[in-house]
Scaffold this motif. Structure first.
Motif, short mmCIF file in Angstrom:
data_model
loop_
_atom_site.label_atom_id
_atom_site.label_comp_id
_atom_site.label_asym_id
_atom_site.label_seq_id
_atom_site.Cartn_x
_atom_site.Cartn_y
_atom_site.Cartn_z
N LEU A 1 15.82 -0.23 1.56
CA LEU A 1 14.87 -0.51 2.63
C LEU A 1 13.57 -1.04 2.05
O LEU A 1 13.00 -2.02 2.54
N LEU A 2 13.08 -0.35 1.01
CA LEU A 2 11.83 -0.79 0.39
C LEU A 2 12.01 -2.15 -0.26
O LEU A 2 11.09 -2.98 -0.26
N GLN A 3 13.18 -2.41 -0.82
CA GLN A 3 13.46 -3.74 -1.38
C GLN A 3 13.33 -4.81 -0.30
O GLN A 3 12.69 -5.85 -0.51
N SER A 4 13.93 -4.56 0.87
CA SER A 4 13.84 -5.53 1.98
C SER A 4 12.38 -5.74 2.40
O SER A 4 11.96 -6.86 2.68
N PHE A 5 11.62 -4.64 2.43
CA PHE A 5 10.20 -4.72 2.78
C PHE A 5 9.45 -5.58 1.76
O PHE A 5 8.65 -6.45 2.12
N VAL A 6 9.71 -5.33 0.47
CA VAL A 6 9.03 -6.07 -0.59
C VAL A 6 9.39 -7.55 -0.53
O VAL A 6 8.52 -8.43 -0.69
N HIS B 1 0.86 -1.18 0.00
CA HIS B 1 0.00 0.00 0.00
C HIS B 1 0.90 1.23 0.00
O HIS B 1 1.72 1.41 0.89
N LEU B 2 0.72 2.08 -0.99
CA LEU B 2 1.62 3.21 -1.20
C LEU B 2 1.72 4.12 0.02
O LEU B 2 2.80 4.66 0.30
N ASP B 3 0.65 4.30 0.75
CA ASP B 3 0.64 5.29 1.83
C ASP B 3 0.57 4.67 3.22
O ASP B 3 0.34 5.37 4.20
N ARG B 4 0.79 3.37 3.32
CA ARG B 4 0.84 2.73 4.63
C ARG B 4 2.29 2.68 5.11
O ARG B 4 3.16 2.20 4.39
N PRO B 5 2.57 3.16 6.32
CA PRO B 5 3.94 3.09 6.84
C PRO B 5 4.47 1.65 6.84
O PRO B 5 3.71 0.71 7.15
N LEU B 6 5.72 1.49 6.51
CA LEU B 6 6.32 0.16 6.47
C LEU B 6 6.20 -0.54 7.82
O LEU B 6 5.99 -1.76 7.89
N VAL B 7 6.35 0.23 8.90
CA VAL B 7 6.33 -0.38 10.23
C VAL B 7 4.97 -0.97 10.57
O VAL B 7 4.86 -1.87 11.42
N ASP B 8 3.91 -0.50 9.90
CA ASP B 8 2.58 -1.04 10.16
C ASP B 8 2.46 -2.48 9.70
O ASP B 8 1.53 -3.20 10.10
N ASP B 9 3.37 -2.90 8.84
CA ASP B 9 3.42 -4.29 8.39
C ASP B 9 4.57 -5.04 9.05
O ASP B 9 5.04 -6.06 8.54
N GLY B 10 5.04 -4.52 10.18
CA GLY B 10 6.05 -5.23 10.95
C GLY B 10 7.47 -5.02 10.51
O GLY B 10 8.38 -5.73 10.95
N PHE B 11 7.71 -4.02 9.64
CA PHE B 11 9.08 -3.80 9.14
C PHE B 11 9.89 -2.97 10.14
O PHE B 11 9.39 -2.07 10.78
N ASP B 12 11.19 -3.30 10.23
CA ASP B 12 12.10 -2.55 11.08
C ASP B 12 13.48 -2.58 10.44
O ASP B 12 13.77 -3.41 9.57
N SER B 13 14.34 -1.66 10.85
CA SER B 13 15.72 -1.61 10.39
C SER B 13 16.62 -1.36 11.58
O SER B 13 16.50 -0.34 12.26
N ALA B 14 17.54 -2.30 11.82
CA ALA B 14 18.46 -2.15 12.96
C ALA B 14 19.40 -0.98 12.77
O ALA B 14 19.93 -0.44 13.75
N ARG B 15 19.62 -0.54 11.52
CA ARG B 15 20.54 0.55 11.24
C ARG B 15 19.94 1.91 11.56
O ARG B 15 20.66 2.90 11.65
N ILE B 16 18.63 1.98 11.68
CA ILE B 16 17.96 3.26 11.94
C ILE B 16 17.56 3.34 13.40
O ILE B 16 16.75 2.56 13.89
N VAL B 17 18.16 4.30 14.10
CA VAL B 17 17.88 4.50 15.52
C VAL B 17 16.62 5.34 15.72
O VAL B 17 15.85 5.12 16.66
N LEU C 1 11.38 6.65 11.22
CA LEU C 1 11.20 5.40 10.48
C LEU C 1 9.72 5.07 10.37
O LEU C 1 9.25 4.60 9.32
N GLY C 2 8.96 5.36 11.42
CA GLY C 2 7.54 5.06 11.42
C GLY C 2 6.73 5.88 10.44
O GLY C 2 5.55 5.58 10.20
N LYS C 3 7.34 6.89 9.85
CA LYS C 3 6.63 7.72 8.87
C LYS C 3 6.91 7.29 7.42
O LYS C 3 6.26 7.80 6.50
N LEU C 4 7.86 6.38 7.23
CA LEU C 4 8.24 6.00 5.87
C LEU C 4 7.17 5.14 5.21
O LEU C 4 6.72 4.15 5.76
N THR C 5 6.81 5.54 4.00
CA THR C 5 5.85 4.78 3.19
C THR C 5 6.49 4.48 1.84
O THR C 5 7.45 5.14 1.43
N PRO C 6 5.97 3.49 1.10
CA PRO C 6 6.49 3.24 -0.24
C PRO C 6 6.44 4.47 -1.14
O PRO C 6 7.37 4.71 -1.93
N ARG C 7 5.38 5.26 -1.02
CA ARG C 7 5.29 6.45 -1.87
C ARG C 7 6.44 7.42 -1.59
O ARG C 7 7.09 7.92 -2.52
#
Length: 295
Positions: free
Chosen positions: A179-184, A108-124, A129-135
């Motif tokens: 990041l989006l690649q990892s999410f996909v 979903h273009l406008d759904r934050p990645l974290v809403d689908d359980g995504f996380d990145s250990a490199r991002i503190v 991070l919670g605001k990032l969307t595919p769009r």
């Protein structure tokens, strides 16, 4: 890939590509690209080892060819199947793949990645991070830098800090694309290479995101100039990278552009969404441009 050219339309599908527009606006006094002698002369004049080309007219690939040498160390002529590094022209292909997943409801273009359980250990900074969307990522409005650490190291653990708040400004970012690649890959359960093969393999049969190449692949070497004869083989990425690891031919990429130009493969609604302006006019390398989703 950005475009600072005038928008055109082909039926219901906006033709946004400077490559396509320039290919259609041919000079009647210019020699044809199929004139091998003139192409070879131009290569010599500008010290370019080789080139591969595809010419489009009216959304159709009407001519393809190659000239020069793919490798100067042991002179080997380039041909239509010689692979060149696409670099950031990997991004439009990845954007198309993402849009195909949007059509299926997996992304979903406008759904934050974290809403689908995504996380990145490199991002503190988990709040940003919670605001990032595919769009935002595809439009280069993630707020992340282009790279942190060596982008050729898929296991790098360098900290990835935001340079701006997401959605506030243009911030070209290869890191965000990875990041989006990892999410996909997490959402689909398959690698980027497999996703590419499944959805675009019939359009771009000689192209790959992953290394090593097939044993019969015809690869090129990168040269700063044909004068010095020093060059490197196509980069041996350990894993595919959505931001720049595509190796392709002009013929394959021409077929991909032809498909986009004709609005094939996706719905017209998806093409409208992908090619709609996301970032208003801004200056980039002394040119005024806009940005869309991956384009």
């Amino acid at each position: 890939m950005s475009s600072n050219s005038t928008w055109r339309t082909n039926g219901l599908c906006p033709l946004t590509l400077a490559v396509l527009i320039s290919a259609c606006a041919s000079d009647p006094q210019a020699g044809s690209m199929s004139d091998d002698v003139s192409v070879d002369v131009l290569l010599q004049q500008h010290s370019v080892p080789s080139m591969s080309y595809a010419r489009l007219a009216g959304c159709n690939v009407v001519e393809t060819g190659a000239a020069g040498f793919a490798d100067l160390s042991v002179p080997r002529a380039a041909n239509e199947r010689t692979l060149f590094e696409a670099a950031s022209l990997s991004k439009p292909v990845f954007a198309w793949l993402v849009m195909s997943l949007v059509e299926e409801g997996l992304v979903h273009l406008d759904r934050p990645l974290v809403d689908d359980g995504f996380d990145s250990a490199r991002i503190v900074d988990k709040e940003r991070l919670g605001k990032l969307t595919p769009r935002l990522i595809l439009a280069h409005r993630s707020g992340l830098p282009n790279w942190s650490g060596d982008p050729r190291d898929p296991d790098r653990d360098t900290a990835l800090a935001f340079s701006a708040d997401p959605a506030t400004k243009h911030t070209y970012s290869g890191e965000a694309y990875t990041l989006l690649q990892s999410f996909v890959e997490q959402k689909t359960g398959v690698s980027l290479q497999q996703l590419f093969e499944d959805r675009l393999g019939h359009v771009m049969p000689d192209s790959v995101f992953r290394r090593p190449f097939a044993s019969d692949a015809d690869t090129s070497r990168g040269y700063h100039s044909a004068r010095n004869g020093e060059g490197e083989a196509v980069a041996p990425f350990e894993r595919e990278n959505a931001a720049y690891s595509l190796a392709t031919t002009a013929r394959d990429y021409g077929w991909f552009l032809s498909m986009v130009c004709s609005c094939d493969g996706l719905t017209k609604e998806s093409y409208r969404a992908m090619l709609a302006v996301q970032t208003d006019e801004f200056e980039l390398e002394e040119a005024v441009t806009t940005w869309r989703l991956g384009w």
